[in-house]
Write a protein that holds these residues in place. Structure first.
Motif, PDB file in Angstrom:
ATOM      1  N   LEU A   1       0.845  -1.191   0.000  1.00  0.00           N
ATOM      2  CA  LEU A   1       0.000   0.000   0.000  1.00  0.00           C
ATOM      3  C   LEU A   1       0.881   1.242   0.000  1.00  0.00           C
ATOM      4  CD1 LEU A   1      -2.585  -1.011   2.736  1.00  0.00           C
ATOM      5  CD2 LEU A   1      -2.790  -1.269   0.262  1.00  0.00           C
ATOM      6  N   GLU A   2       0.460   2.214  -0.768  1.00  0.00           N
ATOM      7  CA  GLU A   2       1.154   3.495  -0.843  1.00  0.00           C
ATOM      8  C   GLU A   2       0.206   4.573  -0.329  1.00  0.00           C
ATOM      9  OE1 GLU A   2       1.690   5.261  -4.880  1.00  0.00           O
ATOM     10  OE2 GLU A   2       3.802   5.148  -4.340  1.00  0.00           O
ATOM     11  N   PRO A   3       0.705   5.540   0.441  1.00  0.00           N
ATOM     12  CA  PRO A   3      -0.189   6.612   0.900  1.00  0.00           C
ATOM     13  C   PRO A   3      -0.871   7.305  -0.280  1.00  0.00           C
ATOM     14  CG  PRO A   3       1.929   6.747   2.014  1.00  0.00           C
ATOM     15  CD  PRO A   3       2.063   5.720   0.929  1.00  0.00           C
ATOM     16  N   THR A   4      -2.156   7.579  -0.139  1.00  0.00           N
ATOM     17  CA  THR A   4      -2.907   8.195  -1.240  1.00  0.00           C
ATOM     18  C   THR A   4      -2.481   9.629  -1.501  1.00  0.00           C
ATOM     19  OG1 THR A   4      -4.664   8.805   0.284  1.00  0.00           O
ATOM     20  CG2 THR A   4      -4.948   6.745  -0.947  1.00  0.00           C
ATOM     21  N   LYS A   5      -1.898  10.281  -0.524  1.00  0.00           N
ATOM     22  CA  LYS A   5      -1.500  11.677  -0.692  1.00  0.00           C
ATOM     23  C   LYS A   5      -0.027  11.840  -1.073  1.00  0.00           C
ATOM     24  CE  LYS A   5      -5.048  13.372   2.375  1.00  0.00           C
ATOM     25  NZ  LYS A   5      -5.393  14.140   3.556  1.00  0.00           N
ATOM     26  N   THR A   6       0.620  10.759  -1.509  1.00  0.00           N
ATOM     27  CA  THR A   6       2.022  10.852  -1.892  1.00  0.00           C
ATOM     28  C   THR A   6       2.195  11.794  -3.081  1.00  0.00           C
ATOM     29  OG1 THR A   6       4.007   9.571  -2.339  1.00  0.00           O
ATOM     30  CG2 THR A   6       2.022   8.841  -3.421  1.00  0.00           C
ATOM     31  N   LYS A   7       3.265  12.563  -3.083  1.00  0.00           N
ATOM     32  CA  LYS A   7       3.476  13.558  -4.141  1.00  0.00           C
ATOM     33  C   LYS A   7       3.854  12.915  -5.469  1.00  0.00           C
ATOM     34  CE  LYS A   7       4.591  17.330  -1.074  1.00  0.00           C
ATOM     35  NZ  LYS A   7       5.529  18.366  -0.691  1.00  0.00           N
ATOM     36  N   GLN A   8       4.578  11.802  -5.422  1.00  0.00           N
ATOM     37  CA  GLN A   8       4.980  11.123  -6.646  1.00  0.00           C
ATOM     38  C   GLN A   8       4.651   9.633  -6.534  1.00  0.00           C
ATOM     39  OE1 GLN A   8       9.143  12.291  -6.893  1.00  0.00           O
ATOM     40  NE2 GLN A   8       8.593  13.859  -8.375  1.00  0.00           N
ATOM     41  N   PRO A   9       3.420   9.252  -6.863  1.00  0.00           N
ATOM     42  CA  PRO A   9       3.024   7.841  -6.756  1.00  0.00           C
ATOM     43  C   PRO A   9       3.934   6.941  -7.590  1.00  0.00           C
ATOM     44  CG  PRO A   9       1.127   9.239  -7.210  1.00  0.00           C
ATOM     45  CD  PRO A   9       2.346  10.094  -7.357  1.00  0.00           C
ATOM     46  N   GLN A  10       4.321   5.813  -7.006  1.00  0.00           N
ATOM     47  CA  GLN A  10       5.245   4.895  -7.669  1.00  0.00           C
ATOM     48  C   GLN A  10       4.680   3.495  -7.885  1.00  0.00           C
ATOM     49  OE1 GLN A  10       8.447   5.763  -8.789  1.00  0.00           O
ATOM     50  NE2 GLN A  10       7.631   7.796  -8.384  1.00  0.00           N
ATOM     51  N   LEU A  11       3.615   3.131  -7.189  1.00  0.00           N
ATOM     52  CA  LEU A  11       3.149   1.751  -7.262  1.00  0.00           C
ATOM     53  C   LEU A  11       2.664   1.338  -8.647  1.00  0.00           C
ATOM     54  CD1 LEU A  11       1.410   1.031  -3.857  1.00  0.00           C
ATOM     55  CD2 LEU A  11       3.665   0.359  -4.642  1.00  0.00           C
ATOM     56  N   LEU A  12       2.038   2.242  -9.375  1.00  0.00           N
ATOM     57  CA  LEU A  12       1.590   1.892 -10.724  1.00  0.00           C
ATOM     58  C   LEU A  12       2.794   1.565 -11.604  1.00  0.00           C
ATOM     59  CD1 LEU A  12      -0.637   1.494 -12.775  1.00  0.00           C
ATOM     60  CD2 LEU A  12      -0.525   3.939 -13.276  1.00  0.00           C
ATOM     61  N   TYR A  13       3.827   2.404 -11.556  1.00  0.00           N
ATOM     62  CA  TYR A  13       5.059   2.136 -12.319  1.00  0.00           C
ATOM     63  C   TYR A  13       5.687   0.819 -11.861  1.00  0.00           C
ATOM     64  CZ  TYR A  13       9.920   2.262 -13.706  1.00  0.00           C
ATOM     65  OH  TYR A  13      11.141   1.921 -14.208  1.00  0.00           O
ATOM     66  N   GLU A  14       5.762   0.614 -10.546  1.00  0.00           N
ATOM     67  CA  GLU A  14       6.365  -0.602 -10.007  1.00  0.00           C
ATOM     68  C   GLU A  14       5.599  -1.845 -10.463  1.00  0.00           C
ATOM     69  OE1 GLU A  14       7.824  -2.374  -5.699  1.00  0.00           O
ATOM     70  OE2 GLU A  14       6.713  -0.498  -5.761  1.00  0.00           O
ATOM     71  N   SER A  15       4.271  -1.771 -10.470  1.00  0.00           N
ATOM     72  CA  SER A  15       3.476  -2.934 -10.897  1.00  0.00           C
ATOM     73  C   SER A  15       3.694  -3.228 -12.379  1.00  0.00           C
ATOM     74  CB  SER A  15       1.995  -2.721 -10.604  1.00  0.00           C
ATOM     75  OG  SER A  15       1.428  -1.760 -11.466  1.00  0.00           O
ATOM     76  N   LYS A  16       3.848  -2.186 -13.198  1.00  0.00           N
ATOM     77  CA  LYS A  16       4.118  -2.393 -14.627  1.00  0.00           C
ATOM     78  C   LYS A  16       5.483  -3.046 -14.828  1.00  0.00           C
ATOM     79  CE  LYS A  16       1.190   1.313 -16.355  1.00  0.00           C
ATOM     80  NZ  LYS A  16       1.126   2.587 -17.062  1.00  0.00           N
ATOM     81  N   LEU A  17       6.460  -2.630 -14.050  1.00  0.00           N
ATOM     82  CA  LEU A  17       7.792  -3.213 -14.134  1.00  0.00           C
ATOM     83  C   LEU A  17       7.762  -4.690 -13.756  1.00  0.00           C
ATOM     84  CD1 LEU A  17      10.853  -2.821 -14.519  1.00  0.00           C
ATOM     85  CD2 LEU A  17      10.954  -2.209 -12.100  1.00  0.00           C
ATOM     86  N   TYR A  18       7.103  -5.014 -12.629  1.00  0.00           N
ATOM     87  CA  TYR A  18       7.013  -6.411 -12.217  1.00  0.00           C
ATOM     88  C   TYR A  18       6.224  -7.258 -13.210  1.00  0.00           C
ATOM     89  CZ  TYR A  18       9.064  -5.395  -7.661  1.00  0.00           C
ATOM     90  OH  TYR A  18       9.905  -5.037  -6.656  1.00  0.00           O
ATOM     91  N   THR A  19       5.193  -6.680 -13.811  1.00  0.00           N
ATOM     92  CA  THR A  19       4.426  -7.406 -14.819  1.00  0.00           C
ATOM     93  C   THR A  19       5.313  -7.728 -16.018  1.00  0.00           C
ATOM     94  OG1 THR A  19       2.359  -6.403 -14.091  1.00  0.00           O
ATOM     95  CG2 THR A  19       2.381  -7.339 -16.300  1.00  0.00           C
ATOM     96  N   ALA A  20       6.160  -6.790 -16.419  1.00  0.00           N
ATOM     97  CA  ALA A  20       7.093  -7.032 -17.529  1.00  0.00           C
ATOM     98  C   ALA A  20       8.094  -8.129 -17.176  1.00  0.00           C
ATOM     99  CB  ALA A  20       7.823  -5.737 -17.887  1.00  0.00           C
ATOM    100  N   LEU A  21       8.441  -8.249 -15.900  1.00  0.00           N
ATOM    101  CA  LEU A  21       9.404  -9.258 -15.447  1.00  0.00           C
ATOM    102  C   LEU A  21       8.747 -10.587 -15.089  1.00  0.00           C
ATOM    103  CD1 LEU A  21      11.564  -7.010 -13.101  1.00  0.00           C
ATOM    104  CD2 LEU A  21      12.171  -7.825 -15.379  1.00  0.00           C
ATOM    105  N   HIS A  22       7.455 -10.694 -15.248  1.00  0.00           N
ATOM    106  CA  HIS A  22       6.691 -11.864 -14.817  1.00  0.00           C
ATOM    107  C   HIS A  22       7.281 -13.170 -15.339  1.00  0.00           C
ATOM    108  CE1 HIS A  22       3.383 -14.360 -13.566  1.00  0.00           C
ATOM    109  NE2 HIS A  22       3.077 -14.667 -14.796  1.00  0.00           N
ATOM    110  N   GLY A  23       7.776 -13.202 -16.549  1.00  0.00           N
ATOM    111  CA  GLY A  23       8.329 -14.430 -17.116  1.00  0.00           C
ATOM    112  C   GLY A  23       9.664 -14.820 -16.500  1.00  0.00           C
ATOM    113  N   GLY A  24      10.297 -13.937 -15.762  1.00  0.00           N
ATOM    114  CA  GLY A  24      11.608 -14.211 -15.198  1.00  0.00           C
ATOM    115  C   GLY A  24      11.583 -14.622 -13.736  1.00  0.00           C
ATOM    116  N   GLY A  25      10.529 -15.276 -13.278  1.00  0.00           N
ATOM    117  CA  GLY A  25      10.468 -15.775 -11.911  1.00  0.00           C
ATOM    118  C   GLY A  25       9.722 -14.877 -10.941  1.00  0.00           C
ATOM    119  N   ILE A  26       9.193 -13.752 -11.411  1.00  0.00           N
ATOM    120  CA  ILE A  26       8.421 -12.863 -10.559  1.00  0.00           C
ATOM    121  C   ILE A  26       6.986 -13.373 -10.529  1.00  0.00           C
ATOM    122  CG2 ILE A  26       7.583 -10.495 -10.257  1.00  0.00           C
ATOM    123  CD1 ILE A  26      10.586 -10.685  -9.914  1.00  0.00           C
ATOM    124  N   LYS A  27       6.420 -13.485  -9.333  1.00  0.00           N
ATOM    125  CA  LYS A  27       5.025 -13.927  -9.219  1.00  0.00           C
ATOM    126  C   LYS A  27       4.088 -12.888  -9.835  1.00  0.00           C
ATOM    127  CE  LYS A  27       4.379 -17.684  -6.790  1.00  0.00           C
ATOM    128  NZ  LYS A  27       3.613 -18.773  -7.298  1.00  0.00           N
TER     129      LYS A  27
END
Length: 83
Positions: A50-76
């Protein structure tokens, strides 16, 4: 919820098929806190970040896209539901 359980102890529903246990904090990452949760459709344990909703620079969406791209390399699998 039973009589011994306070509302703060109750699991929190997330996105319709996850439940977060607020008493089971696993740690924290650079952009948020990580909790133990359950995928209720598969009855599997999951980590929920969970990321605070009032964060100035949200990162979780970017992080989830990165992990999704890495999904074939052992990332759940990553489930992203921006609330």
């Amino acid at each position: 919820m039973n009589k011994e359980q306070s509302p703060k102890d109750a699991e929190i529903p997330i996105a319709g098929y996850f439940r977060l246990n607020p008493k089971k904090k696993l740690g924290n990452g650079a952009f948020g806190d990580i909790y133990l949760g359950t995928n209720t459709k598969k009855n599997e344990a999951v980590a929920i970040k969970l990321e605070p909703t009032k964060t100035k620079q949200p990162q979780l969406l970017y992080e989830s896209k990165l992990y999704t791209a890495l999904h074939g390399g052992g990332i759940k699998m990553i489930y992203n539901d921006t609330l």
